[in-house]
Design a protein around this motif. Structure first.
Motif, PDB file in Angstrom:
ATOM      1  N   TYR A  45       0.839  -1.189   0.000  1.00  0.00           N
ATOM      2  CA  TYR A  45       0.000   0.000   0.000  1.00  0.00           C
ATOM      3  C   TYR A  45       0.879   1.245   0.000  1.00  0.00           C
ATOM      4  CZ  TYR A  45      -3.684  -3.267   1.343  1.00  0.00           C
ATOM      5  OH  TYR A  45      -4.575  -4.311   1.381  1.00  0.00           O
ATOM      6  N   GLU A  87       0.957   5.471   0.612  1.00  0.00           N
ATOM      7  CA  GLU A  87       0.257   6.474   1.406  1.00  0.00           C
ATOM      8  C   GLU A  87      -0.746   7.238   0.542  1.00  0.00           C
ATOM      9  OE1 GLU A  87       1.198  10.277   4.361  1.00  0.00           O
ATOM     10  OE2 GLU A  87       2.830   9.149   3.427  1.00  0.00           O
ATOM     11  N   GLY A  88      -1.979   7.346   1.048  1.00  0.00           N
ATOM     12  CA  GLY A  88      -3.016   8.091   0.357  1.00  0.00           C
ATOM     13  C   GLY A  88      -3.790   7.310  -0.673  1.00  0.00           C
ATOM     14  N   ASP A  89      -3.438   6.039  -0.905  1.00  0.00           N
ATOM     15  CA  ASP A  89      -4.136   5.218  -1.904  1.00  0.00           C
ATOM     16  C   ASP A  89      -4.598   3.925  -1.238  1.00  0.00           C
ATOM     17  OD1 ASP A  89      -5.040   3.726  -4.048  1.00  0.00           O
ATOM     18  OD2 ASP A  89      -3.436   4.365  -5.388  1.00  0.00           O
ATOM     19  N   SER A  93       6.695   0.713   2.187  1.00  0.00           N
ATOM     20  CA  SER A  93       5.267   0.630   2.477  1.00  0.00           C
ATOM     21  C   SER A  93       5.037   0.389   3.966  1.00  0.00           C
ATOM     22  CB  SER A  93       4.636  -0.515   1.674  1.00  0.00           C
ATOM     23  OG  SER A  93       3.255  -0.646   1.983  1.00  0.00           O
TER      24      SER A  93
END
Length: 257
Positions: free
Chosen positions: A50, A52-54, A81
């Motif tokens: 993942y 950040e922000g998605d 991540s």
């Protein structure tokens, strides 16, 4: 078959988690220490992470062994991540699905992996096909037992079940239809981890400020690793781990000491 791992914590390079530890998932592809079924996990691998922000994770999957992929070595060195799910695969049956059969499977915010095998696949689970919408069956990423188990889990998630409940109900349903199956499932949404221990090994390591790891086996010799008892549902965040016994259809196995 297979080894897998999920991690939540401070942002780290993938390699620090998957390659650098002395008994890392990378090494487990050819030298697992606690694998009960199979010996070499060279039939594919995958990692999901993942940014950040998605909320939708990225994936990198291949059909061959992880040690033969030089592109992965570069990726693991630079990609960072706070949440990761990765797996190395030992196929139960031969197939032509290539990297599509390698975990993690994904949909929306979720990453999923199955360590184990469905007994009597595919005939044993034929009665369960009616519980999955036809469009979901036709869009399965691969034609193996893990992909179908993921379809069952995903159907429950889309129906509103929380992650742990979706895994627990799927394990019990599949175990009833196919006794003797090994159903260690691993699921993350980037903020929490849910997992089941059902027929194979599962461990976790939780350290204040350093996050939580849930894995088929320890990747180092830290004495704080804890084995999850067989027939157990695990729910974890970055700071907490909760274990809940699953209703057993078969005799409970005590963790090895």
């Amino acid at each position: 078959m297979c080894r897998h791992l999920a991690w939540l914590g401070p942002e780290e390079p993938l390699g620090r988690l998957l390659v650098e530890p002395p008994h890392s998932l990378y090494r487990q592809s050819w030298a697992p220490r606690r694998q009960r079924h199979g010996t070499v996990n060279a039939d594919g691998f995958g990692v999901g992470w993942y940014a950040e922000g998605d909320p939708v994770p990225a994936r990198y999957r291949r059909a061959g062994p992880i040690w033969a992929d030089l592109s992965f070595a570069d990726l693991a060195r630079v990609v960072r991540s706070p949440a990761v799910l990765a797996a190395v695969r030992d196929a139960t049956l031969a197939g032509a699905d290539a990297e599509a059969a390698a975990a993690p499977y994904a949909s929306g915010p979720w990453l999923f992996s199955h360590n184990g095998a469905v007994k009597g696949w595919p005939d044993s689970l034929a009665p369960l096909t009616g519980t999955v919408p036809p469009a979901d069956l036709l869009s399965m990423e691969a034609r193996n037992d893990s992909a179908f188990v993921w379809a069952l889990v995903l159907n429950r998630l889309r129906g509103g079940d929380e992650e742990g409940q979706a895994l627990a109900d799927t394990v019990l349903e599949v175990a009833e239809a196919a006794p003797g199956s090994r159903l260690n499932l691993l699921l993350t949404n980037g903020e929490s981890i849910a997992a089941t221990a059902w027929g194979d090994t599962l461990w976790y390591l939780q350290r204040a400020g350093l996050g939580t790891v849930v894995a088929s086996e320890p990747y180092d010799d830290d004495p704080h690793w804890q084995e999850v008892p067989d027939r157990t549902l695990l729910a974890a965040s970055r700071t907490d781990v909760l274990l809940t016994p699953l209703k057993s259809l078969e005799p409970l196995k005590e963790p090895r000491t």
